[in-house]
Design a protein around this motif. Structure first.
Motif: not given
Length: 108
Positions: A62-79
């Motif tokens: 158990g314990g504390i785990v670091e992981r990626e959280a989601s971001i709204h799709i309107s806040n990102v753009a293709l590079v």
């Protein structure tokens, strides 16, 4: 639900959001679209949060785990190839529908 222009495996840049997150680039791990909810994306190595997990069979400590959280799709753009954000359009080549860079016209 409308068609999304960002897919898993795309390189994206964060255009808006938190101070340390804005301007960061990364690869899309997952696109989350649920009925009645706004679409979101998970980007590798960005938006890291700490999650408290209970002990289980797969994680007996158990314990504390670091992981990626989601971001709204309107806040990102293709590079694009130049490292800047691009707009995406669609074009049919034969019987296939492909994504294109709106400014240069090249396929993605």
């Amino acid at each position: 639900m409308s068609k999304l222009k960002i897919k898993r495996g795309d390189n994206v840049i964060v255009t808006t959001g938190k101070k340390g997150l804005k301007g960061s680039t990364g690869e899309v791990i997952e696109v989350i679209k649920k009925e009645g909810k706004d679409p979101r994306v998970v980007i590798a190595g960005l938006n890291i949060v700490k999650k408290h997990v209970k002990p289980s069979a797969s994680n007996p400590q158990g314990g504390i785990v670091e992981r990626e959280a989601s971001i709204h799709i309107s806040n990102v753009a293709l590079v694009g190839k130049d490292g800047k954000a691009i707009k995406v359009g669609y074009k049919t080549e034969g019987d296939k529908k492909v994504r294109i860079n709106k400014k240069t016209g090249e396929t993605l």
